[in-house]
Design a protein around this motif. Structure first.
Motif, short mmCIF file in Angstrom:
data_model
loop_
_atom_site.label_atom_id
_atom_site.label_comp_id
_atom_site.label_asym_id
_atom_site.label_seq_id
_atom_site.Cartn_x
_atom_site.Cartn_y
_atom_site.Cartn_z
N ASN A 163 0.84 -1.19 0.00
CA ASN A 163 0.00 0.00 0.00
C ASN A 163 0.88 1.25 0.00
OD1 ASN A 163 -1.93 1.91 0.24
ND2 ASN A 163 -2.87 1.08 2.10
N THR A 164 1.00 1.86 -1.18
CA THR A 164 1.85 3.05 -1.29
C THR A 164 1.03 4.34 -1.22
OG1 THR A 164 1.68 2.86 -3.66
CG2 THR A 164 3.68 1.99 -2.65
N LEU A 165 -0.24 4.22 -0.89
CA LEU A 165 -1.11 5.40 -0.86
C LEU A 165 -0.48 6.50 -0.01
CD1 LEU A 165 -3.91 6.55 -1.67
CD2 LEU A 165 -4.73 5.76 0.54
N GLY A 166 -0.31 7.67 -0.60
CA GLY A 166 0.21 8.81 0.14
C GLY A 166 1.71 9.00 0.00
N ILE A 167 2.40 8.05 -0.65
CA ILE A 167 3.86 8.15 -0.72
C ILE A 167 4.28 9.33 -1.61
CG2 ILE A 167 4.32 6.66 -2.73
CD1 ILE A 167 6.59 5.41 -1.00
N ASP A 168 3.40 9.74 -2.51
CA ASP A 168 3.76 10.87 -3.38
C ASP A 168 3.86 12.18 -2.58
OD1 ASP A 168 1.10 10.57 -2.93
OD2 ASP A 168 0.45 11.38 -4.86
N PHE A 169 3.47 12.16 -1.31
CA PHE A 169 3.63 13.37 -0.49
C PHE A 169 5.10 13.74 -0.34
CE2 PHE A 169 3.96 15.81 3.43
CZ PHE A 169 2.99 16.78 3.23
N VAL A 170 5.98 12.80 -0.60
CA VAL A 170 7.41 13.07 -0.49
C VAL A 170 7.81 14.24 -1.39
CG1 VAL A 170 8.20 11.46 -2.28
CG2 VAL A 170 9.65 11.92 -0.33
N LYS B 87 16.82 22.08 11.23
CA LYS B 87 17.60 22.42 10.02
C LYS B 87 17.98 21.16 9.25
CE LYS B 87 18.11 26.75 11.56
NZ LYS B 87 16.76 27.23 11.35
N ASN B 88 17.16 20.14 9.34
CA ASN B 88 17.50 18.87 8.71
C ASN B 88 16.41 18.48 7.71
OD1 ASN B 88 17.90 16.14 8.09
ND2 ASN B 88 18.83 15.72 10.08
N SER B 89 16.71 18.64 6.42
CA SER B 89 15.67 18.43 5.41
C SER B 89 15.30 16.95 5.30
CB SER B 89 16.14 18.97 4.07
OG SER B 89 17.42 18.48 3.76
N LEU B 90 16.31 16.08 5.46
CA LEU B 90 16.08 14.64 5.36
C LEU B 90 15.05 14.18 6.38
CD1 LEU B 90 17.34 12.23 3.83
CD2 LEU B 90 18.80 11.89 5.80
N LEU B 91 15.28 14.58 7.64
CA LEU B 91 14.38 14.24 8.75
C LEU B 91 12.98 14.77 8.47
CD1 LEU B 91 14.39 13.31 11.91
CD2 LEU B 91 14.35 15.77 12.31
N ALA B 92 12.90 16.05 8.06
CA ALA B 92 11.60 16.68 7.84
C ALA B 92 10.82 15.96 6.74
CB ALA B 92 11.79 18.15 7.48
N ILE B 93 11.49 15.62 5.65
CA ILE B 93 10.82 14.99 4.51
C ILE B 93 10.38 13.56 4.87
CG2 ILE B 93 11.17 14.10 2.17
CD1 ILE B 93 13.11 16.51 1.76
N ALA B 94 11.26 12.81 5.50
CA ALA B 94 10.95 11.41 5.82
C ALA B 94 9.82 11.31 6.84
CB ALA B 94 12.20 10.70 6.34
N VAL B 95 9.94 12.05 7.95
CA VAL B 95 8.91 11.99 8.99
C VAL B 95 7.57 12.53 8.46
CG1 VAL B 95 8.23 12.82 11.28
CG2 VAL B 95 10.60 12.12 10.86
N GLY B 96 7.64 13.62 7.71
CA GLY B 96 6.42 14.21 7.16
C GLY B 96 5.70 13.24 6.23
N THR B 97 6.46 12.55 5.38
CA THR B 97 5.84 11.62 4.42
C THR B 97 5.22 10.41 5.12
OG1 THR B 97 7.45 12.29 2.75
CG2 THR B 97 6.24 10.28 2.32
N VAL B 98 5.96 9.85 6.08
CA VAL B 98 5.43 8.70 6.82
C VAL B 98 4.16 9.11 7.58
CG1 VAL B 98 5.88 7.05 8.68
CG2 VAL B 98 7.65 7.52 6.98
N ALA B 99 4.20 10.30 8.19
CA ALA B 99 3.03 10.78 8.93
C ALA B 99 1.84 10.93 7.99
CB ALA B 99 3.35 12.13 9.60
N TYR B 100 2.11 11.47 6.79
CA TYR B 100 1.03 11.65 5.81
C TYR B 100 0.44 10.30 5.39
CZ TYR B 100 -1.50 13.02 1.63
OH TYR B 100 -2.48 13.21 0.69
N MET B 101 1.33 9.34 5.13
CA MET B 101 0.85 8.01 4.71
C MET B 101 -0.01 7.37 5.79
SD MET B 101 4.22 6.55 2.72
CE MET B 101 3.49 5.01 2.18
N LEU B 102 0.42 7.51 7.06
CA LEU B 102 -0.37 6.96 8.17
C LEU B 102 -1.74 7.64 8.23
CD1 LEU B 102 2.32 6.59 10.99
CD2 LEU B 102 1.13 4.77 9.76
N MET B 103 -1.74 8.96 7.99
CA MET B 103 -3.02 9.69 8.07
C MET B 103 -3.99 9.24 6.98
SD MET B 103 -2.33 13.59 9.30
CE MET B 103 -0.77 13.99 8.55
#
Lengths: 236, 109
Positions: A163-170, B87-103
């Motif tokens: 389930n990759t839903l939402g991965i494009d948020f990257v 000031k860490n773009s890697l952390l911000a992007i990774a955590v933000g994306t995982v959080a979005y996917m969970l949501m």
């Protein structure tokens, strides 16, 4: 030969730290693409070939749908032109920089993706290093990340369903970070706000499919209207 | 589609993408001086384009129906907060994306 290799390593070492955000973004996004493409019956080899030759995030995602829909080269051509229309602007911004570049120029034009363009705007080569080679290293590294991501995604997608839903948020996250980074410099703020306002208004008025073209036209008009004050601000 | 037709489609995607990237360079060749207005555009556009790309990524967000763009808004705020704090773009992007996917997969599913 040894000396040349050392210099090459130095250039890659200087370029690499700048590309780390794109590394994460591209590996994630590329994998999502590969998995999606595999789900339509095109495996890792297709993902690899598309990553090497097309090398465009959003266009490749749109291409998945078109590949699944059937053979329509003219339709595919026109849709891709529209999806990638914003790239014309990147060329305009890189005209002056690429002017003096030699052999690498054609490749760097080919490889001018959203993310690479953003890095070319923000990263500066260390003192004494060839600007052309530094930016070429960034372009090549980004392209490699994308190829690896897409291919690995194709392999994973061929083996299991995820389930990759939402991965494009990257991609969204990446541009938000770049936006905040550019915001630090005061002289960037007026153009940034003009871009933000114009794109929100155009999205509301023209809808999701046409707003990029409308916004590009609006930006050219707005920037020509405000040329005098902005030209001064950016120079200072 | 046959394999040959699929190969033609991929070639078409590649050609169209390259055309958009090369157009400006074809219109304003390196040998000739670039019009001043185009040079000025090249200087101010990058910052406007970044903002446009953020909006572009969010273009299909549904605001008028549930969940009213909440996952997008919350994830963007998280990305911005993490980036400004560490000031860490890697952390911000990774955590933000995982959080979005969970949501979108669990919380607002």
């Amino acid at each position: 030969m040894d000396k040349r290799n050392k210099r090459k390593k130095g250039i890659v070492a200087a370029a690499f730290p700048h590309t780390i955000p794109v590394l994460t973004g591209y590996v994630f996004m590329g994998m999502a693409f590969g998995i999606l493409l595999a789900s339509k019956g095109y495996g890792a080899l297709w993902a690899f070939a598309m990553a090497v030759t097309i090398y465009a995030g959003s266009a490749q995602f749109v291409a998945v749908g078109l590949m699944a829909a059937g053979f329509d080269p003219l339709g595919a051509f026109l849709v891709t032109l529209m999806v990638n229309a914003r790239h014309v602007f990147y060329g305009v911004s890189m005209l002056e920089r690429f002017k003096s570049y030699g052999k690498a120029k054609l490749y760097m034009i080919f490889a001018l993706t959203d993310e690479t363009f953003a890095l070319h705007c923000s990263a500066k080569p260390p003192k004494g290093m060839s600007e052309e080679r530094f930016y070429l290293a960034i372009s090549v590294l980004d392209h490699l990340y994308w190829i690896v991501g897409c291919t690995v995604g194709g392999l994973i997608g061929g083996a299991m369903s995820i389930n990759t839903l939402g991965i494009d948020f990257v991609m969204t996250a990446l541009f938000v970070v770049i936006f905040l980074d550019q915001w630090k410099k005061k002289q960037n703020r007026t153009p940034a706000l003009i871009g933000l306002g114009a794109s929100i208004v155009c999205r509301l008025v023209f809808g999701p499919n046409w707003f990029i073209l409308a916004c590009m036209a609006a930006l050219v008009i707005l920037f020509s209207l405000f040329k005098k004050p902005l030209d001064r601000e950016v120079r200072e | 589609m046959t394999t040959l037709e699929a190969i033609i489609m991929v070639a078409v995607f590649a050609a169209a993408t390259f055309i958009t990237r090369a157009l400006a360079f074809a219109l304003f060749p390196a040998g000739k001086p670039t019009p001043k207005f185009v040079v000025y555009l090249g200087r101010v556009l990058p910052f406007a384009i970044t903002a446009m790309l953020v909006v572009y990524c969010l273009k299909n967000t549904v605001i008028l129906e549930n969940p009213h763009g909440a996952p997008e808004l919350l994830a963007i705020l998280l990305v911005a907060a993490l980036f400004l704090a560490f000031k860490n773009s890697l952390l911000a992007i990774a955590v933000g994306t995982v959080a979005y996917m969970l949501m979108v997969q669990v919380l607002f599913a």
